[in-house]
Each structure stands twice: as C-alpha cells, then as structure tokens.
Scaffold this active site. Sequence first.
Site, PDB file in Angstrom:
ATOM      1  N   THR A 190      -1.538   2.315   2.700  1.00 31.34           N
ATOM      2  CA  THR A 190      -2.882   2.630   3.170  1.00 31.34           C
ATOM      3  C   THR A 190      -2.763   3.285   4.530  1.00 31.34           C
ATOM      4  O   THR A 190      -1.943   2.872   5.345  1.00 31.34           O
ATOM      5  CB  THR A 190      -3.787   1.382   3.238  1.00 31.34           C
TER       6      THR A 190
ATOM      7  N   GLU B  28      -5.754  -4.261   1.700  1.00 29.69           N
ATOM      8  CA  GLU B  28      -5.106  -5.467   2.221  1.00 29.69           C
ATOM      9  C   GLU B  28      -5.649  -6.744   1.598  1.00 29.69           C
ATOM     10  O   GLU B  28      -5.106  -7.826   1.822  1.00 29.69           O
ATOM     11  CB  GLU B  28      -5.298  -5.546   3.751  1.00 29.69           C
TER      12      GLU B  28
ATOM     13  N   LYS C 238     -13.381   7.903   6.729  1.00 32.41           N
ATOM     14  CA  LYS C 238     -13.233   7.736   5.280  1.00 32.41           C
ATOM     15  C   LYS C 238     -14.105   8.767   4.577  1.00 32.41           C
ATOM     16  O   LYS C 238     -15.323   8.756   4.717  1.00 32.41           O
ATOM     17  CB  LYS C 238     -13.639   6.325   4.863  1.00 32.41           C
TER      18      LYS C 238
ATOM     19  N   TRP D  36      -8.994   7.628   3.036  1.00 30.93           N
ATOM     20  CA  TRP D  36      -8.828   7.610   4.493  1.00 30.93           C
ATOM     21  C   TRP D  36      -8.234   8.917   5.001  1.00 30.93           C
ATOM     22  O   TRP D  36      -7.373   9.514   4.368  1.00 30.93           O
ATOM     23  CB  TRP D  36      -7.871   6.492   4.910  1.00 30.93           C
TER      24      TRP D  36
HETATM   25  P1  AMP Z   1      -9.429   0.670   1.422  1.00 28.98           P
HETATM   26  O1  AMP Z   1      -8.332  -0.127   1.992  1.00 28.98           O
HETATM   27  O2  AMP Z   1      -9.106   2.125   1.313  1.00 28.98           O
HETATM   28  O3  AMP Z   1      -9.924   0.094   0.153  1.00 28.98           O
HETATM   29  O4  AMP Z   1     -10.638   0.624   2.450  1.00 28.98           O
HETATM   30  C1  AMP Z   1     -11.213  -0.596   2.874  1.00 28.98           C
HETATM   31  C2  AMP Z   1     -12.316  -0.310   3.847  1.00 28.98           C
HETATM   32  O5  AMP Z   1     -13.344   0.448   3.212  1.00 28.98           O
HETATM   33  C3  AMP Z   1     -12.998  -1.528   4.400  1.00 28.98           C
HETATM   34  O6  AMP Z   1     -12.304  -2.116   5.470  1.00 28.98           O
HETATM   35  C4  AMP Z   1     -14.339  -0.938   4.834  1.00 28.98           C
HETATM   36  O7  AMP Z   1     -14.227  -0.266   6.076  1.00 28.98           O
HETATM   37  C5  AMP Z   1     -14.606   0.094   3.760  1.00 28.98           C
HETATM   38  N1  AMP Z   1     -15.426  -0.504   2.684  1.00 28.98           N
HETATM   39  C6  AMP Z   1     -15.006  -1.116   1.555  1.00 28.98           C
HETATM   40  N2  AMP Z   1     -16.047  -1.531   0.817  1.00 28.98           N
HETATM   41  C7  AMP Z   1     -17.157  -1.189   1.496  1.00 28.98           C
HETATM   42  C8  AMP Z   1     -18.565  -1.353   1.271  1.00 28.98           C
HETATM   43  N3  AMP Z   1     -19.042  -1.928   0.165  1.00 28.98           N
HETATM   44  N4  AMP Z   1     -19.414  -0.882   2.206  1.00 28.98           N
HETATM   45  C9  AMP Z   1     -18.964  -0.265   3.326  1.00 28.98           C
HETATM   46  N5  AMP Z   1     -17.658  -0.068   3.600  1.00 28.98           N
HETATM   47  C10 AMP Z   1     -16.763  -0.525   2.702  1.00 28.98           C
END
Ligand code: AMP
Length: 544
Positions: free
Chosen positions: A186, A331, A439, A444
Amino acid sequence: MNGLMQDKPLLISSLLTHAERYSGQVEVVSRRIEGDLHRYTWADVAQRSRQLAMALDELGLKPGSRVASIAWNGYRHLELYYGVSGSERVLHTVNPRLHSSQIAWILQHAEDEVVFFDESFATLVESLKPLAPGVKHWVMLCEPDALDNTADSAGLLSYEALIAAQSGDYVWPEFDERTASSMCYTSGTTGNPKAVLYSHRSTVLHTLVLTTPNGLGVGSQDALLPVVPMFHVNAWGVPYCAALAGAKLVLPGPALDGASVYDLIEREGVTLALGVPTVWQTLLDHMERHQHTFSTLKKTSIGGSACSPSMQQCFEDQHNVEVIHCWGMTETSPLGTTSKLMTQHQELSREEQQRVRLKQGRPVFGIDMRIVDDQGIEQPWNGKAAGHLQVKGPWVISAYYKDEIDNRLDDGWFATGDVATIDEHAYLQLTDRSKDVVKSGGEWLSTIDIENIALSHNGVALAAAIGVPHPKWDERPVVVVLKKPDAEVSAEEILALYPGRLAKWQSPDDVIFVDEMPLGATGKVLKTQIRQQLQGYTLPDLGS
Ligand code: AMP
C-alpha cells in the site's frame, strides 16, 4: 484446563475444501480478457488449485516463497489465491496500475520468485524483466499457444501447460495458522510502498466475520461480484467469503465500464456487488442513460472512499438496492466497520435511517476502535469530538513486512491516519485525514513522488502535492509550487517532468504557483493551510 475440542488450524485451504465438498456444483463465472464468459464450479477451482500447488512444488518453491500475480479478477487468479496460499507459499498481489519502476521495486522488495500475469500485461512484463532479476519464472495466465502472440516469449511459461502436467492428486498441507498467506503493498503513507502480510488465521477469521449479518450477510443463495480488484486487499476478502458461504462467485475481468458491469450483474443474477464509489458512479451513469433497472441485485457494499448521499439515494430509492457503507484499510484486511441499523433506528423515517447509514458504521466483532487527540488522550463518543482513529484486532496489522521501526502502533493500537468522530451508538464517521495522501478513484497517489519530481526542476524551491475534490475521481492531485527567487518556471515545464516517471493517473492535474509557502515550526509545509487557501479552486478539466 484446556478444552477438549479438536485443534484444527484455521487455513485458507479449508475454505476451498469446504466449498468443494458441500457446494461443488456452485458456479464461478469470469469475464475473460477476450470478453467472453468462462464458467466452471467450486469443484473445478479446487481441482485446478491442487494442480497448481503441485506445479509450484515442481518449480522448487519452498514454503514461504513469495509468488506474485499481476492479473485482473478472473478464475486463474482465484486458483492462485488458493493454490499458492494453500500450499504454504505467499501470494503477492501486485497493482498493475503502478508505474513499471514502482512494480519492479515492489517485486524486488518482496523477493518474488515467480510472477503469474495476464496476457494483457505481457508488454509490462517485458519492461519488468530486466528490472527484477530476482524473479526466476514468468508465467503467463494462458494456453500454451497464446505465448506465440507475445513479442518475446523466451523464458515465459504457460499457466495451462504448467498445471496440465500435474494430476491434482495432492493433499493440502497442515501447518501453523499464523503462517503468512498473502501480501499487499500500500502506498497510503509516505515513502516507499509498504507491505501488509496477512496470515491464514487473520484471513479465515476475517472471512468468518465478513459473512455474518453485521458484516456483509452472505449465504449460499448469493451471487457475489467483487468489482474491487483482486490486487487490492484480497478483493476485500470476497473470494474467500464466497467459498465459505458456498455462494456463486462472478469475476468481472478487466471490463469495469458501466455497460459490462451491468451486463454481468443481470446475466449472472448477482445479489451482492462490491466496489469503490468511482466504479458505482460509472455504473449508475450508464443505467440512467439507458433507463436500466436491476432485477436481482439486493445489496452493494461501498468502501474505500466515502459514499455520497446522492449515490446512496440512487441505489436505494431508485433501484431498491441496499447500500452497505464500509470502512477499512489494506492494513485491516480490510473490514473494520459496516453501517447497519440498530433496533432503535427502526422507528426513524427513511431519510433519517439513510443519514445514520451514511456514516462509516459500527465495528464488526474482532475490531476494537478508539479516537485520541494529539496527546493520545481518548476522546468521548458523542458524535462531535473528532480524534485520530486507532484500531486493533486479529486481522489488523502488527508491523509492515521488513519494517523494523514501526511508528504506527501506539500501545497495540494501529494508527489509521484517519480522523473521525464516534457517536454514542458506536457509529464511526470520518471527518478528515491526518496522513499526507491523495486518493483518486480508489487508488493512492504518493504526494512525496509528486513533490520530488517537481523539485527536480532547478527553478523550484518548494513543492506540495494536495488533493482537491473531483466529482468522478473523488480527488485529483495538484502541485503547489514556490519558485526560487528570479527563476523562470512554467506550469507546462513542471507537468512535462511526470510522463515516464509516474503513471498518468498518478501525476498532478495542475500546477499552482504561490508567492509564499506556509511552513510549520519544524519547517514542514502546512498542507492544512494550503488546502484552506485552495478552497474555491477548480481543476482545469472541470472548467470554472
Ligand atoms: P486502502 O488501504 O487503500 O484500502 O485505503 C484505506 C483508506 O481509505 C482509509 O484509511 C480511509 O482513509 C479511506 N477509506 C476507506 N473506506 C472509507 C469510507 N467508507 N469512507 C471514507 N474513506 C474511506
């Protein structure tokens, strides 16, 4: 005194064995790269996964060896999920949307010995080969004759030839459930990408909870469509969850446009589809243009970015499809919270209920959460006080792979980098991010990379990459630049630095020159202040 129950380790292979024995005739349908649909059953998945495990033995891969995949959501990728992990190797799912230099770095860092890839990534693989000398075998997920279509088939193996040579007469090994099963990089935090290393135990426990009503609520009558890629957090665990529940699994391949996804949902009787908001917006736009309705879809799970009120209303009010808003991270395997109603909400009006469910929701069993202030003091659950969100649980990371200094664990709590409130009924609501990231479309972007490339121009003194709102991609990056005194720098010159170094979607959409860069006490650029200054700014492609 110990209990007297059987001591069976929680292994990923047990999910497949269960699906084979009790739901062996249930279908797994995949859209292939060629566009047609491939269909077979869980019994076939099990047979071919065992053949794959034997082929990995023959390639001489020891337990714990890392095996990479660069592939869309399809049946061969599913076999890698089970064949690699089930035989005690580690499946490293690689995001093909990254720049080839980043992918090569990741392959080297993971020490991948074999790379399995879809035919559509043959050109990418050509560029990776010299950059990733540690990889011993490159296997194309294809029939042997398809190798002839590639520019340089020397050293490439065909997946079908590899597994056809094996009988499948194989018994899944039993080993410690804490053994690593898969890994996912990630780039959510600064610096080089970091790998999350899942275990069999964390994966099986996550799958069990994902299946429950407070999770996604999945049963043997469901047909699941993970539009979320299999290279992103194990497709949110759906390939495992479908096996556990004996559900039909529908895999969309590379065709993620609205027409293809809609066609698959209708044709295959999908009941639950999962993905990020950008994907659903494309689908909903397509449906609106063609006046389509859903005939089988009951639920959609939306996460990765916040679900907007209009998206929730469109699914629920126009299409009668329940939205399950989820929060999670690479994570956290990823499931952390789901937004479901409680008994006391039954009396509320539909609008009020929708407002509750627009929050990121309540933790599922296994996840503990808290919010803390800058000093680490826990904040009250009143829906108003915001704090840094921290979580712990058996499918939450304890450390990144090969990362000796772990600064994201605070007394056993993992610091998510999200800022949130929690209300008196334990509904989490994200309000901000403390991590310096952008994002876009669920992926990302590295602000550090964007800044370093801008700084490589000798007229640039300081650069700060910032995410600005975008209706389709949620956010797009721009780079804010302070020139060196008397330097002549144009936006075009800076934007011209990115092609070849970052993928187009990872590069900034605009350059904004400032006369002064707000700096904190330690000399760090204060991005919060820049964000405030940029309020009202419109991206070039959106017009004024
Ligand atoms: P990832 O590791 O790429 O799955 O990204 C995780 C991150 O995405 C989280 O720490 C949040 O910042 C964002 N995220 C995930 N789910 C949501 C949600 N339902 N609403 C807003 N942000 C989210």
